[in-house]
Design a protein around this motif. Structure first.
Motif, mmCIF file in Angstrom:
data_model
loop_
_atom_site.group_PDB
_atom_site.id
_atom_site.type_symbol
_atom_site.label_atom_id
_atom_site.label_comp_id
_atom_site.label_asym_id
_atom_site.label_seq_id
_atom_site.Cartn_x
_atom_site.Cartn_y
_atom_site.Cartn_z
ATOM 1 N N ALA A 315 -35.693 8.296 -0.811
ATOM 2 C CA ALA A 315 -34.810 8.352 -1.977
ATOM 3 C C ALA A 315 -35.183 7.212 -2.908
ATOM 4 O O ALA A 315 -35.597 6.129 -2.459
ATOM 5 N N VAL A 316 -35.038 7.460 -4.220
ATOM 6 C CA VAL A 316 -35.414 6.463 -5.218
ATOM 7 C C VAL A 316 -34.388 6.443 -6.335
ATOM 8 O O VAL A 316 -33.924 7.493 -6.803
ATOM 9 N N ALA A 317 -34.037 5.233 -6.777
ATOM 10 C CA ALA A 317 -33.286 5.019 -8.008
ATOM 11 C C ALA A 317 -34.198 4.236 -8.937
ATOM 12 O O ALA A 317 -34.685 3.156 -8.574
ATOM 13 N N ASP A 318 -34.449 4.773 -10.127
ATOM 14 C CA ASP A 318 -35.397 4.173 -11.065
ATOM 15 C C ASP A 318 -34.683 3.903 -12.384
ATOM 16 O O ASP A 318 -34.098 4.817 -12.980
ATOM 17 N N TYR A 319 -34.740 2.634 -12.834
ATOM 18 C CA TYR A 319 -34.074 2.249 -14.092
ATOM 19 C C TYR A 319 -35.127 1.825 -15.103
ATOM 20 O O TYR A 319 -35.921 0.907 -14.845
ATOM 21 N N ALA A 320 -35.139 2.491 -16.268
ATOM 22 C CA ALA A 320 -36.132 2.205 -17.307
ATOM 23 C C ALA A 320 -35.573 1.181 -18.292
ATOM 24 O O ALA A 320 -34.607 1.461 -19.006
ATOM 25 N N ALA A 327 -37.673 -0.695 -13.248
ATOM 26 C CA ALA A 327 -37.420 -1.271 -11.932
ATOM 27 C C ALA A 327 -36.939 -0.151 -11.026
ATOM 28 O O ALA A 327 -36.323 0.816 -11.483
ATOM 29 N N TYR A 328 -37.221 -0.277 -9.715
ATOM 30 C CA TYR A 328 -36.864 0.808 -8.809
ATOM 31 C C TYR A 328 -36.385 0.260 -7.468
ATOM 32 O O TYR A 328 -36.762 -0.833 -7.038
ATOM 33 N N LEU A 329 -35.551 1.052 -6.833
ATOM 34 C CA LEU A 329 -35.100 0.794 -5.465
ATOM 35 C C LEU A 329 -35.433 2.031 -4.655
ATOM 36 O O LEU A 329 -34.971 3.131 -4.961
ATOM 37 N N GLU A 330 -36.260 1.863 -3.630
ATOM 38 C CA GLU A 330 -36.716 2.985 -2.800
ATOM 39 C C GLU A 330 -36.290 2.756 -1.346
ATOM 40 O O GLU A 330 -36.321 1.633 -0.845
ATOM 41 N N ALA A 331 -35.865 3.839 -0.676
ATOM 42 C CA ALA A 331 -35.527 3.781 0.752
ATOM 43 C C ALA A 331 -36.197 4.969 1.449
ATOM 44 O O ALA A 331 -36.331 6.053 0.859
ATOM 45 N N ASP A 332 -36.636 4.759 2.701
ATOM 46 C CA ASP A 332 -37.298 5.841 3.427
ATOM 47 C C ASP A 332 -37.050 5.696 4.922
ATOM 48 O O ASP A 332 -36.690 4.621 5.406
ATOM 49 N N SER A 333 -37.250 6.800 5.631
ATOM 50 C CA SER A 333 -37.107 6.772 7.087
ATOM 51 C C SER A 333 -38.089 7.752 7.709
ATOM 52 O O SER A 333 -38.449 8.768 7.113
ATOM 53 N N THR A 352 -37.439 2.550 9.397
ATOM 54 C CA THR A 352 -36.871 2.647 8.055
ATOM 55 C C THR A 352 -37.497 1.588 7.157
ATOM 56 O O THR A 352 -38.015 0.566 7.634
ATOM 57 N N GLY A 353 -37.452 1.834 5.871
ATOM 58 C CA GLY A 353 -38.005 0.890 4.914
ATOM 59 C C GLY A 353 -37.209 0.886 3.631
ATOM 60 O O GLY A 353 -36.623 1.907 3.246
ATOM 61 N N VAL A 354 -37.176 -0.267 2.963
ATOM 62 C CA VAL A 354 -36.511 -0.417 1.666
ATOM 63 C C VAL A 354 -37.419 -1.243 0.772
ATOM 64 O O VAL A 354 -37.931 -2.284 1.194
ATOM 65 N N THR A 355 -37.620 -0.779 -0.464
ATOM 66 C CA THR A 355 -38.488 -1.482 -1.395
ATOM 67 C C THR A 355 -37.775 -1.682 -2.728
ATOM 68 O O THR A 355 -37.177 -0.746 -3.276
ATOM 69 N N LEU A 356 -37.841 -2.902 -3.247
ATOM 70 C CA LEU A 356 -37.330 -3.226 -4.591
ATOM 71 C C LEU A 356 -38.519 -3.678 -5.412
ATOM 72 O O LEU A 356 -39.226 -4.621 -5.035
ATOM 73 N N GLY A 357 -38.788 -2.983 -6.522
ATOM 74 C CA GLY A 357 -40.028 -3.287 -7.235
ATOM 75 C C GLY A 357 -39.913 -3.189 -8.732
ATOM 76 O O GLY A 357 -38.895 -2.748 -9.300
ATOM 77 N N LEU A 358 -41.009 -3.597 -9.393
ATOM 78 C CA LEU A 358 -41.109 -3.604 -10.849
ATOM 79 C C LEU A 358 -42.443 -2.982 -11.233
ATOM 80 O O LEU A 358 -43.478 -3.286 -10.623
ATOM 81 N N ARG A 359 -42.428 -2.131 -12.259
ATOM 82 C CA ARG A 359 -43.633 -1.423 -12.683
ATOM 83 C C ARG A 359 -43.762 -1.472 -14.207
ATOM 84 O O ARG A 359 -42.786 -1.327 -14.932
ATOM 85 N N HIS A 360 -44.991 -1.673 -14.669
ATOM 86 C CA HIS A 360 -45.271 -1.646 -16.110
ATOM 87 C C HIS A 360 -46.462 -0.744 -16.372
ATOM 88 O O HIS A 360 -47.502 -0.854 -15.724
ATOM 89 N N ARG A 361 -46.311 0.155 -17.332
ATOM 90 C CA ARG A 361 -47.393 1.058 -17.749
ATOM 91 C C ARG A 361 -47.902 0.620 -19.114
ATOM 92 O O ARG A 361 -47.107 0.275 -19.992
ATOM 93 N N PHE A 362 -49.193 0.655 -19.308
ATOM 94 C CA PHE A 362 -49.732 0.317 -20.625
ATOM 95 C C PHE A 362 -50.898 1.233 -20.987
ATOM 96 O O PHE A 362 -51.340 2.029 -20.168
#
Length: 362
Positions: A315-320, A327-333, A352-362
């Motif tokens: 599951a992912v929550a992604d905020y632009a 920025a995104y919050l990802e969880a998996d099992s 299980t895993g949880v990831t909090l991250g930041l992404r930039h596209r150019f």
């Protein structure tokens, strides 16, 4: 003499500009995340900075030359890198850093596009363009089990033809083995889209350097209604005994999803199936939510050995923050649910895993 040379140079420049317009575009993604994984090291949890939770970091160049009459020349080169160390993100079958993940040249006409070189195969195209786990971002880089069904996702030495006419589009690919591993291939993709509905089917056969063959079939459908997007996919792989592609799912599941343990018997796979269902929802113009379920089963070639099963979820929550930065919050099992499959190295059957991250596209 100098005046004549200058005049000729100006004339040549103006003449070429009159019948061809070229553009060179530099593009890329930088992605990094902080990840927690349970049952990672002999029963202990793991905390790390990973080089991409939602996307693999990359740097690429696109070239387009408009030659008029609907004809364009195209070219692309793309490098993948680990954002935490800066080194190339993958190693090829010979153990050498795989610097260029794409390298091709092509020609676009009113009849379609032909591309020649190292590029994505039709199985990857089906997932990335239509059957993506998450509509706003094709899949979570840290957890992408569907890519394990794509027989390597790319092939070298490929010729690919793509076309589109109304709601119908498709591709055909051929690649020569040229005595290299896993690159002799033939396959095709066909897609039909009408309004909110799309359906796609694709088939690919790949022969490795030892002459062993692997085949893949993927069929799926998507439906979009307002902010909601649903997808359902069925994929199957079949392998000759001794095929070098039997462990193809390992790199996509990875240690985080249990790939290494799931493929402990990497040379004893006859057939692999994956059923996938997911939904994405755009809650606000900035916030996208999504979840996906994957059910995997694997049949061994050795008689009497039990079929292995694996249940995966993400599951992912992604905020632009903007069009380019999110920025995104990802969880998996991952859960092994049969006696026929190897467990994680520490004997655990779940991770299980949880990831909090930041992404930039150019």
């Amino acid at each position: 003499m100098k005046k004549a040379s200058l005049a000729l140079a100006v004339l040549a420049a103006s003449t070429s500009a009159a019948w061809a317009q070229s553009s060179v575009t530099l593009y890329g993604i930088m992605d990094a995340g902080i990840r927690y994984t349970s049952n990672a090291n002999a029963g202990t949890s793991q905390r790390q900075l990973i080089p991409g939770g939602m996307s693999q970091s990359r740097l690429g160049i696109n070239v387009t030359e408009d030659m008029g009459g609907g004809m364009k020349a195209l070219a692309n080169i793309e490098h993948r890198l680990n954002s935490d160390t800066g080194v190339p993100s993958s190693v090829n079958a010979s153990g050498v850093n795989d610097f260029w993940r794409q390298a091709w040249v092509g020609l676009q006409t009113n009849a379609g596009i032909v591309r020649l070189g190292r590029q994505y195969n039709v199985l990857f195209d089906a997932y990335a363009a239509t059957l993506a786990s998450y509509k706003y971002s094709p899949f979570a880089e840290i957890f992408k089990p569907e890519l394990g069904m794509t027989l390597g996702a790319r092939q070298d030495n490929m010729v690919k033809y793509s076309f589109a006419s109304g709601g119908l589009s498709g591709s055909l690919q051929l690649s020569a083995g040229e005595a290299t591993t896993n690159n002799k291939s033939a396959g095709g993709l066909l897609k039909y889209a009408s309004g909110p509905f799309a359906v796609v089917g694709t088939y690919l056969g790949v022969t490795d350097s030892s002459g062993k063959k692997a085949t893949a079939t993927i069929v799926g459908a998507t439906y979009t209604a307002g902010p909601a997007h649903w997808n359902v996919v069925y994929a199957t792989n079949k392998f000759d005994t001794g095929s070098l592609l039997q462990a193809s799912i390992t790199g996509s599941l990875g240690a985080n999803a249990g790939g290494a343990a799931y493929n402990a018997l990497t040379n004893d796979v006859s057939k692999r199936n994956m059923f996938q269902a997911g939904v994405s929802y755009q809650l606000t113009p900035q916030l996208n939510l999504g979840t996906s379920l994957y059910l995997v089963d694997q049949t061994p070639q050795t008689a009497g050995r039990a079929k292995s099963k694996l249940t995966l979820w993400s599951a992912v929550a992604d905020y632009a923050f903007s069009k380019r930065t999110d920025a995104y919050l990802e969880a998996d099992s991952s859960s092994f649910n049969s006696a026929g499959v190897a467990r994680f190295a520490n004997g655990a059957s779940k991770r299980t895993g949880v990831t909090l991250g930041l992404r930039h596209r150019f």
